[in-house]
Design a protein around this motif. Structure first.
Motif, mmCIF file in Angstrom:
data_model
loop_
_atom_site.group_PDB
_atom_site.id
_atom_site.type_symbol
_atom_site.label_atom_id
_atom_site.label_comp_id
_atom_site.label_asym_id
_atom_site.label_seq_id
_atom_site.Cartn_x
_atom_site.Cartn_y
_atom_site.Cartn_z
ATOM 1 N N LEU A 91 0.838 -1.195 0.000
ATOM 2 C CA LEU A 91 0.000 0.000 0.000
ATOM 3 C C LEU A 91 0.874 1.247 0.000
ATOM 4 N N GLY A 92 0.543 2.182 -0.910
ATOM 5 C CA GLY A 92 1.275 3.444 -0.988
ATOM 6 C C GLY A 92 0.471 4.581 -0.395
ATOM 7 N N GLU A 93 0.576 5.748 -1.007
ATOM 8 C CA GLU A 93 -0.131 6.917 -0.502
ATOM 9 C C GLU A 93 -1.634 6.787 -0.725
ATOM 10 N N THR A 94 -2.419 7.461 0.117
ATOM 11 C CA THR A 94 -3.878 7.446 0.018
ATOM 12 C C THR A 94 -4.368 8.827 -0.392
ATOM 13 N N SER A 95 -5.163 8.872 -1.457
ATOM 14 C CA SER A 95 -5.729 10.139 -1.938
ATOM 15 C C SER A 95 -7.121 10.311 -1.336
ATOM 16 N N LEU A 96 -7.314 11.386 -0.580
ATOM 17 C CA LEU A 96 -8.585 11.626 0.106
ATOM 18 C C LEU A 96 -9.570 12.335 -0.801
ATOM 19 N N ASN A 98 -13.674 12.294 0.238
ATOM 20 C CA ASN A 98 -14.617 12.752 1.265
ATOM 21 C C ASN A 98 -14.172 12.352 2.671
ATOM 22 N N ALA A 99 -13.105 11.614 2.778
ATOM 23 C CA ALA A 99 -12.575 11.236 4.088
ATOM 24 C C ALA A 99 -11.636 12.324 4.606
ATOM 25 N N LYS A 100 -11.481 12.390 5.927
ATOM 26 C CA LYS A 100 -10.610 13.397 6.530
ATOM 27 C C LYS A 100 -9.218 12.849 6.850
ATOM 28 N N ASP A 101 -9.107 11.518 6.882
ATOM 29 C CA ASP A 101 -7.838 10.914 7.258
ATOM 30 C C ASP A 101 -7.615 9.645 6.441
ATOM 31 N N ALA A 102 -6.361 9.371 6.102
ATOM 32 C CA ALA A 102 -6.042 8.193 5.299
ATOM 33 C C ALA A 102 -6.459 6.906 6.001
ATOM 34 N N GLN A 103 -6.327 6.860 7.327
ATOM 35 C CA GLN A 103 -6.692 5.666 8.077
ATOM 36 C C GLN A 103 -8.193 5.381 8.015
ATOM 37 N N ASP A 104 -8.995 6.443 7.841
ATOM 38 C CA ASP A 104 -10.442 6.239 7.685
ATOM 39 C C ASP A 104 -10.739 5.472 6.405
ATOM 40 N N ARG A 202 -1.246 0.766 -9.000
ATOM 41 C CA ARG A 202 -2.639 0.366 -9.133
ATOM 42 C C ARG A 202 -3.465 1.203 -8.164
ATOM 43 N N ALA A 203 -4.716 1.424 -8.510
ATOM 44 C CA ALA A 203 -5.593 2.236 -7.663
ATOM 45 C C ALA A 203 -6.794 1.411 -7.224
ATOM 46 N N VAL A 218 -17.976 8.363 -1.630
ATOM 47 C CA VAL A 218 -16.635 7.920 -2.018
ATOM 48 C C VAL A 218 -15.629 8.552 -1.064
ATOM 49 N N LEU A 219 -14.903 7.732 -0.339
ATOM 50 C CA LEU A 219 -13.993 8.231 0.688
ATOM 51 C C LEU A 219 -12.611 8.580 0.148
ATOM 52 N N GLY A 220 -12.096 7.756 -0.740
ATOM 53 C CA GLY A 220 -10.759 8.022 -1.259
ATOM 54 C C GLY A 220 -10.277 6.915 -2.168
ATOM 55 N N VAL A 221 -9.026 7.047 -2.575
ATOM 56 C CA VAL A 221 -8.403 6.083 -3.486
ATOM 57 C C VAL A 221 -7.089 5.604 -2.867
ATOM 58 N N LEU A 222 -6.966 4.303 -2.710
ATOM 59 C CA LEU A 222 -5.735 3.703 -2.209
ATOM 60 C C LEU A 222 -4.824 3.374 -3.387
ATOM 61 N N SER A 223 -3.535 3.572 -3.205
ATOM 62 C CA SER A 223 -2.575 3.231 -4.260
ATOM 63 C C SER A 223 -1.783 2.000 -3.849
#
Length: 334
Positions: A91-96, A98-104, A202-203, A218-223
């Motif tokens: 897992l790489g960076e998380t693009s937010l 509607n979420a406030k935190d990557a861990q969410d 990959r996303a 939609v909360l975010g996109v994981l890389s």
């Protein structure tokens, strides 16, 4: 008999050019007569020895004739994930969004996972969650596993303390983005996916619903990064030397496929199957212009099982002997 004839003529001093030619003619007749009888046995033994050698390399041969067919292969259609790449996702960076935190985002992605399935994507998401004790508060009511058509995983849960209901999904970003009522969100997801793909990532889109699927956030996109296997480039180079053309056939994004192809020394003329294949496609009767595109292409991305079937059938109709390799059910059925 031949030895006796040679010895007899030698003792009688009658061995000459004419005699030798007669003996050779006789030998030739014997060879021609014996080959059709022995050929099936010789072939069976040869193929059986080939199957034995392949078994030592962990290859299962279900039909002996398949070894002979494989020897004539001139096009190899290969899946990407787990075949050309290690399928060891990080897992790489998380693009937010509607979420406030990557861990969410990671937490919701983990809820849409099942550790017991030992899926590489699920394992990567769960491992990235810092406080895994939070998962124990939620009880899984329904789990809809990933399939190549929907391209997503969906889970319905409830909180055993508050009895709150929560539906969660994770999957292909283009699919998750379209679940939002806001077109701007879908566009943002696509932009993020394109940027990640250009870097070889990959996303994975993540979304949730608190009203049982009526509306989705939609909360975010994981890389995720899936490095090429150590032996992939060497294998592809060996295929090229043997006159075998390798085409990449993957469900991943086009940009990711092209980036992976560059690293492996493959051709980068890779097309988005969803755009070049018509929706009402008859896999057994592909139009001539599309058949030419299939022949010239180095690969296809964002493919569905019916696309893979059409690609293989079209290449076979063009006179090619095609091999298909991959770790998915849709490859095994071809």
């Amino acid at each position: 008999m031949v030895a006796f004839r040679v010895y007899n003529d030698y003792v009688a001093h009658t061995l000459g050019v004419t005699t030798v030619l007669n003996i050779l003619q006789f030998v030739l007749v014997l060879l021609v007569a014996s080959i059709p009888v022995a050929m099936p046995t010789v072939f069976s033994i040869t193929l059986a020895l080939g199957a034995l050698n392949l078994s030592k390399k962990k290859a299962i041969v279900s039909r002996l004739s398949s070894i002979e067919e494989m020897a004539g292969v001139d096009i190899l259609c290969s899946d990407k994930t787990g075949t050309l790449t290690k399928n060891q996702l990080t897992l790489g960076e998380t693009s937010l969004i509607n979420a406030k935190d990557a861990q969410d985002v990671i937490f919701i992605g983990a809820l849409a996972s099942r550790k017991e399935d030992n899926d590489p994507i699920d394992n990567a998401v769960i491992a990235a969650l810092k406080d895994q004790s939070k998962l124990k508060d939620w009880v899984l009511d329904k789990f809809i596993p990933f399939n190549p058509v929907s391209k997503k995983i969906e889970a319905h849960l409830h909180n055993q303390t508050s009895n709150e209901k929560l539906w969660v999904v994770k999957g292909a970003p283009q699919v998750i983005g379209q679940m939002s009522d806001d077109s701007a969100v879908a566009n943002k997801v696509n932009d993020i996916t394109d940027q990640l793909a250009k870097r070889g990532y990959r996303a994975l889109g993540v979304a949730q619903s608190k009203d049982e699927g009526k509306t989705w956030t939609v909360l975010g996109v994981l890389s995720m990064f899936d490095p090429p296997r150590d032996d992939s480039k060497k294998t592809i180079d060996e295929c090229k030397r043997e006159g075998i053309r390798v085409k990449m056939i993957t469900g991943d994004d086009t940009a990711i496929a092209i980036e992976t192809a560059k690293k492996l020394g493959m051709g980068t003329k890779i097309y988005n199957a969803s755009k070049v294949f018509p929706k009402d496609l008859d896999p057994d009767n592909v139009p001539d212009d599309l058949a030419k595109l299939i022949a010239d292409a180095d690969g296809f991305a964002r493919v569905f099982p019916e696309h893979k079937y059409a690609i293989v059938k079209t290449l076979q109709k063009q006179g090619h002997i095609v091999a298909m390799t991959g770790d998915g059910v849709n490859e095994l059925l071809l």
